[in-house]
Design a protein around this motif. Structure first.
Motif, PDB file in Angstrom:
ATOM      1  N   MET A   1       0.824  -1.194   0.000  1.00 26.90           N
ATOM      2  CA  MET A   1       0.000   0.000   0.000  1.00 26.90           C
ATOM      3  C   MET A   1       0.864   1.252   0.000  1.00 26.90           C
ATOM      4  SD  MET A   1      -2.893   1.281   2.731  1.00 26.90           S
ATOM      5  CE  MET A   1      -1.619   1.920   3.847  1.00 26.90           C
ATOM      6  N   ARG A   2       0.459   2.236  -0.788  1.00 26.34           N
ATOM      7  CA  ARG A   2       1.177   3.507  -0.878  1.00 26.34           C
ATOM      8  C   ARG A   2       0.548   4.525   0.067  1.00 26.34           C
ATOM      9  NH1 ARG A   2       0.408   5.991  -5.478  1.00 26.34           N
ATOM     10  NH2 ARG A   2       2.487   6.561  -6.152  1.00 26.34           N
ATOM     11  N   ILE A   3       1.365   5.370   0.634  1.00 24.62           N
ATOM     12  CA  ILE A   3       0.883   6.418   1.536  1.00 24.62           C
ATOM     13  C   ILE A   3       1.198   7.766   0.913  1.00 24.62           C
ATOM     14  CG2 ILE A   3       1.050   7.453   3.824  1.00 24.62           C
ATOM     15  CD1 ILE A   3       1.814   4.743   4.919  1.00 24.62           C
ATOM     16  N   GLY A   4       0.206   8.625   0.858  1.00 21.62           N
ATOM     17  CA  GLY A   4       0.374   9.964   0.326  1.00 21.62           C
ATOM     18  C   GLY A   4      -0.159  10.995   1.295  1.00 21.62           C
ATOM     19  N   LEU A   5      -0.047  12.250   0.896  1.00 24.37           N
ATOM     20  CA  LEU A   5      -0.516  13.369   1.711  1.00 24.37           C
ATOM     21  C   LEU A   5      -1.715  14.012   1.035  1.00 24.37           C
ATOM     22  CD1 LEU A   5       0.085  15.176   4.214  1.00 24.37           C
ATOM     23  CD2 LEU A   5       1.402  16.652   2.677  1.00 24.37           C
ATOM     24  N   TYR A   6      -2.735  14.306   1.814  1.00 26.50           N
ATOM     25  CA  TYR A   6      -3.946  14.960   1.320  1.00 26.50           C
ATOM     26  C   TYR A   6      -3.929  16.404   1.802  1.00 26.50           C
ATOM     27  CZ  TYR A   6      -8.998  15.709   0.637  1.00 26.50           C
ATOM     28  OH  TYR A   6     -10.224  16.181   0.254  1.00 26.50           O
ATOM     29  N   VAL A   7      -3.879  17.337   0.876  1.00 26.37           N
ATOM     30  CA  VAL A   7      -3.824  18.768   1.226  1.00 26.37           C
ATOM     31  C   VAL A   7      -5.174  19.380   0.905  1.00 26.37           C
ATOM     32  CG1 VAL A   7      -2.684  20.976   0.796  1.00 26.37           C
ATOM     33  CG2 VAL A   7      -1.345  18.856   0.784  1.00 26.37           C
ATOM     34  N   GLY A   8      -5.943  19.654   1.944  1.00 26.17           N
ATOM     35  CA  GLY A   8      -7.270  20.217   1.737  1.00 26.17           C
ATOM     36  C   GLY A   8      -7.484  21.521   2.453  1.00 26.17           C
ATOM     37  N   ASP A   9      -6.418  22.136   2.924  1.00 26.25           N
ATOM     38  CA  ASP A   9      -6.587  23.365   3.700  1.00 26.25           C
ATOM     39  C   ASP A   9      -6.598  24.593   2.794  1.00 26.25           C
ATOM     40  OD1 ASP A   9      -3.937  23.857   3.013  1.00 26.25           O
ATOM     41  OD2 ASP A   9      -3.154  23.121   4.911  1.00 26.25           O
ATOM     42  N   GLN A  10      -6.699  25.745   3.407  1.00 26.84           N
ATOM     43  CA  GLN A  10      -6.769  27.000   2.666  1.00 26.84           C
ATOM     44  C   GLN A  10      -5.473  27.796   2.791  1.00 26.84           C
ATOM     45  OE1 GLN A  10      -9.743  27.646   0.838  1.00 26.84           O
ATOM     46  NE2 GLN A  10      -9.792  25.500   1.401  1.00 26.84           N
ATOM     47  N   SER A  11      -4.368  27.120   3.038  1.00 24.17           N
ATOM     48  CA  SER A  11      -3.100  27.809   3.232  1.00 24.17           C
ATOM     49  C   SER A  11      -2.638  28.456   1.938  1.00 24.17           C
ATOM     50  CB  SER A  11      -2.042  26.807   3.722  1.00 24.17           C
ATOM     51  OG  SER A  11      -1.924  25.727   2.818  1.00 24.17           O
ATOM     52  N   ASP A  12      -1.639  29.317   2.056  1.00 21.70           N
ATOM     53  CA  ASP A  12      -1.148  30.023   0.874  1.00 21.70           C
ATOM     54  C   ASP A  12      -0.402  29.063  -0.047  1.00 21.70           C
ATOM     55  OD1 ASP A  12       1.827  30.051   1.492  1.00 21.70           O
ATOM     56  OD2 ASP A  12       1.079  31.130   3.232  1.00 21.70           O
ATOM     57  N   LEU A  13      -0.157  29.525  -1.244  1.00 27.17           N
ATOM     58  CA  LEU A  13       0.416  28.662  -2.274  1.00 27.17           C
ATOM     59  C   LEU A  13       1.778  28.117  -1.871  1.00 27.17           C
ATOM     60  CD1 LEU A  13       0.298  27.460  -5.108  1.00 27.17           C
ATOM     61  CD2 LEU A  13       1.192  29.622  -5.989  1.00 27.17           C
ATOM     62  N   GLN A  14       2.631  28.973  -1.335  1.00 26.49           N
ATOM     63  CA  GLN A  14       3.962  28.519  -0.956  1.00 26.49           C
ATOM     64  C   GLN A  14       3.890  27.435   0.114  1.00 26.49           C
ATOM     65  OE1 GLN A  14       6.699  29.329  -2.602  1.00 26.49           O
ATOM     66  NE2 GLN A  14       7.778  27.801  -1.359  1.00 26.49           N
ATOM     67  N   SER A  15       2.939  27.557   1.027  1.00 24.40           N
ATOM     68  CA  SER A  15       2.774  26.538   2.060  1.00 24.40           C
ATOM     69  C   SER A  15       2.403  25.196   1.446  1.00 24.40           C
ATOM     70  CB  SER A  15       1.692  26.959   3.054  1.00 24.40           C
ATOM     71  OG  SER A  15       1.399  25.910   3.957  1.00 24.40           O
ATOM     72  N   GLN A  16       1.550  25.203   0.431  1.00 25.38           N
ATOM     73  CA  GLN A  16       1.158  23.948  -0.205  1.00 25.38           C
ATOM     74  C   GLN A  16       2.337  23.317  -0.961  1.00 25.38           C
ATOM     75  OE1 GLN A  16      -3.036  23.859  -1.801  1.00 25.38           O
ATOM     76  NE2 GLN A  16      -2.853  26.065  -1.471  1.00 25.38           N
ATOM     77  N   ILE A  17       3.173  24.153  -1.547  1.00 25.21           N
ATOM     78  CA  ILE A  17       4.380  23.635  -2.192  1.00 25.21           C
ATOM     79  C   ILE A  17       5.331  23.062  -1.148  1.00 25.21           C
ATOM     80  CG2 ILE A  17       6.429  24.282  -3.514  1.00 25.21           C
ATOM     81  CD1 ILE A  17       4.648  26.293  -5.011  1.00 25.21           C
ATOM     82  N   GLU A  18       5.451  23.749  -0.011  1.00 29.31           N
ATOM     83  CA  GLU A  18       6.320  23.245   1.057  1.00 29.31           C
ATOM     84  C   GLU A  18       5.777  21.944   1.640  1.00 29.31           C
ATOM     85  OE1 GLU A  18       9.319  24.200   1.869  1.00 29.31           O
ATOM     86  OE2 GLU A  18       9.151  25.625   0.206  1.00 29.31           O
ATOM     87  N   GLN A  19       4.459  21.802   1.735  1.00 31.48           N
ATOM     88  CA  GLN A  19       3.885  20.541   2.197  1.00 31.48           C
ATOM     89  C   GLN A  19       4.216  19.416   1.218  1.00 31.48           C
ATOM     90  OE1 GLN A  19      -0.236  20.663   3.980  1.00 31.48           O
ATOM     91  NE2 GLN A  19      -0.113  22.805   3.382  1.00 31.48           N
ATOM     92  N   THR A  20       4.202  19.725  -0.062  1.00 32.46           N
ATOM     93  CA  THR A  20       4.582  18.735  -1.072  1.00 32.46           C
ATOM     94  C   THR A  20       6.040  18.331  -0.898  1.00 32.46           C
ATOM     95  OG1 THR A  20       2.991  19.716  -2.605  1.00 32.46           O
ATOM     96  CG2 THR A  20       4.673  18.272  -3.548  1.00 32.46           C
ATOM     97  N   ARG A  21       6.899  19.321  -0.686  1.00 30.85           N
ATOM     98  CA  ARG A  21       8.315  19.035  -0.489  1.00 30.85           C
ATOM     99  C   ARG A  21       8.529  18.193   0.768  1.00 30.85           C
ATOM    100  NH1 ARG A  21       9.945  23.706  -1.427  1.00 30.85           N
ATOM    101  NH2 ARG A  21      10.680  23.313  -3.557  1.00 30.85           N
ATOM    102  N   ALA A  22       7.806  18.518   1.846  1.00 33.15           N
ATOM    103  CA  ALA A  22       7.939  17.755   3.086  1.00 33.15           C
ATOM    104  C   ALA A  22       7.473  16.318   2.897  1.00 33.15           C
ATOM    105  CB  ALA A  22       7.130  18.422   4.196  1.00 33.15           C
ATOM    106  N   ALA A  23       6.399  16.132   2.136  1.00 37.05           N
ATOM    107  CA  ALA A  23       5.919  14.777   1.865  1.00 37.05           C
ATOM    108  C   ALA A  23       6.978  13.966   1.124  1.00 37.05           C
ATOM    109  CB  ALA A  23       4.628  14.831   1.062  1.00 37.05           C
ATOM    110  N   ALA A  24       7.597  14.576   0.135  1.00 36.95           N
ATOM    111  CA  ALA A  24       8.636  13.887  -0.619  1.00 36.95           C
ATOM    112  C   ALA A  24       9.830  13.561   0.274  1.00 36.95           C
ATOM    113  CB  ALA A  24       9.066  14.745  -1.806  1.00 36.95           C
ATOM    114  N   GLU A  25      10.215  14.496   1.119  1.00 33.59           N
ATOM    115  CA  GLU A  25      11.357  14.281   2.001  1.00 33.59           C
ATOM    116  C   GLU A  25      11.100  13.163   3.014  1.00 33.59           C
ATOM    117  OE1 GLU A  25      11.955  18.163   3.597  1.00 33.59           O
ATOM    118  OE2 GLU A  25      13.131  18.867   1.863  1.00 33.59           O
ATOM    119  N   HIS A  26       9.828  12.963   3.376  1.00 33.51           N
ATOM    120  CA  HIS A  26       9.477  11.899   4.318  1.00 33.51           C
ATOM    121  C   HIS A  26       9.191  10.577   3.617  1.00 33.51           C
ATOM    122  CE1 HIS A  26       9.083  15.178   7.262  1.00 33.51           C
ATOM    123  NE2 HIS A  26       9.139  14.228   8.187  1.00 33.51           N
ATOM    124  N   GLY A  27       9.385  10.528   2.304  1.00 33.82           N
ATOM    125  CA  GLY A  27       9.247   9.278   1.586  1.00 33.82           C
ATOM    126  C   GLY A  27       7.839   8.911   1.180  1.00 33.82           C
TER     127      GLY A  27
END
Length: 284
Positions: free
Chosen positions: A1-27
Motif C-alpha cells: 500500500m502507498r501512503i500519500g498526503l492529502y492537502v485540503g486546507d486554505q493555506s497560501d500557495l507557498q505553504s502547499q508547495i512546502e507541504q509537497t516538499r515535506a511529503a517527498a522528504e518523508h518518503g
C-alpha cells in the motif's frame, strides 16, 4: 500500500508547495490537492510538481459539473506534461449544496451525469477527441464513489475510486466488493485524517467545528449511517503512534491501495504524524 498526503486546507500557495516538499522528504508516494472554494487544485498540482521532483501529484477531487470535459481534459493533460506525467486526475460530481447552492447549476441525476462525463473525458484524454497536448500521456482517472452505483461507474469507466470518511471495515465490506465486481485491479484510494496526539477528543472536536457540516451531505450521511457514526469527525484516527499506525495497517489489510493522510491537530501534532506515516511508508 502507498501512503500519500492529502492537502485540503486554505493555506497560501507557498505553504502547499512546502507541504509537497515535506511529503517527498518523508518518503511519501503522492500529494493530492482538494477543490474547495479557493485554490484551483490543477494549478497547484502543476506548480508543486514543477517545484518538487519525483512525487506523484493528484486532485482529490475536481468538481465535474462546473467544468466541461473537454476543458478539463486540456487542463489535466497540461498538468501531466508540466509534471513529467506524474499526475493523477481525481474527479467527482461533488454535492448538491455546492453545485446548486454555490454554482447555481442543476444537480439532477448525478450518476447519469458522471457516466456521460467520464465517457467524454476519457475520449479526450486518450487523444481520440479534440485535445492534443505534446508531451502529455493520459493521466489515470479516479472517481469519488461511495454508493453502489457510483462504485460501478468507477470500476467501469475510471481507474479506481477515491474515498473520504470511509473506515477500514467499509473499504473491506463495501467499497472493494462493489468495485472489484466490475474492475480488474482497481486503485482504491482512502483519504483519512490522522493525528498523533495526547488529546484525541479535543482534536476530533476541533475538526468537527471545521468539517462537521459535511456530515449532512447525502452521500456522507448514508456512509456515516452505514458506519454507525453521526459526524465525519468520528472517522478521524487520533491517539499515540501505535494507535495511528494500527489504523493505517488496517486500511492496507482492508484492501486500500493508497492512504491519503490528512494531517489534523496543531503544528507539533501534524509534524509527529507526518514523521510516523513517513516511517510507515517505508515499511508497508
Amino acid at each position: 500500500m502507498r501512503i500519500g498526503l492529502y492537502v485540503g486546507d486554505q493555506s497560501d500557495l507557498q505553504s502547499q508547495i512546502e507541504q509537497t516538499r515535506a511529503a517527498a522528504e518523508h518518503g511519501l508516494a503522492s500529494v493530492f490537492f482538494n477543490q474547495v472554494m479557493a485554490w484551483d487544485p490543477l494549478t497547484v498540482a502543476a506548480l508543486a510538481g514543477t517545484a518538487v521532483p519525483g512525487i506523484e501529484l493528484g486532485t482529490g477531487i475536481v468538481h465535474t459539473y462546473p467544468r466541461h470535459p473537454i476543458s478539463l481534459a486540456g487542463q489535466a493533460l497540461s498538468v501531466a506534461a508540466a509534471t513529467g506525467n506524474r499526475f493523477t486526475l481525481g474527479i467527482g460530481p461533488s454535492h448538491k449544496p455546492f453545485i446548486e447552492g454555490v454554482y447555481g447549476l442543476s444537480y439532477d441525476r448525478p450518476a447519469n451525469h458522471t457516466r456521460e462525463y467520464l465517457t467524454a473525458l476519457r475520449a479526450e484524454l486518450s487523444g481520440t477527441g479534440h485535445i492534443r497536448v505534446p508531451g502529455a500521456q493520459p493521466p489515470s482517472v479516479l472517481l469519488s464513489a461511495l454508493g453502489p452505483v457510483m462504485l460501478r461507474i468507477a470500476g467501469e469507466l475510471a481507474d479506481g475510486t477515491i474515498t473520504v470518511w470511509a473506515t477500514p471495515a467499509t473499504i473491506a465490506d463495501h467499497i472493494r466488493p462493489k468495485i472489484d465486481a466490475v474492475a480488474t485491479d482497481p486503485r482504491v484510494v482512502a483519504a483519512v485524517m490522522l493525528s498523533v496526539t495526547a488529546r484525541p477528543d479535543a482534536v476530533r472536536d476541533e475538526a468537527a467545528g471545521v468539517f462537521g457540516f459535511a456530515s449532512d451531505f447525502a452521500s456522507y450521511r448514508t456512509l456515516l449511517d452505514r458506519q454507525g457514526q453521526r459526524n465525519v469527525a468520528e472517522t478521524i484516527v487520533a491517539g499515540d503512534e501505535d494507535t495511528v499506525a494500527a489504523a493505517v495497517r488496517a486500511y492496507a489489510a482492508a484492501g486500500a491501495t493508497d492512504v491519503l493522510v490528512g494531517l489534523v491537530g496543531d503544528d507539533t501534532e501534524k509534524a509527529r504524524t507526518l514523521k510516523l506515516v513517513g516511517e510507515l511508508a517505508g515499511a508497508l
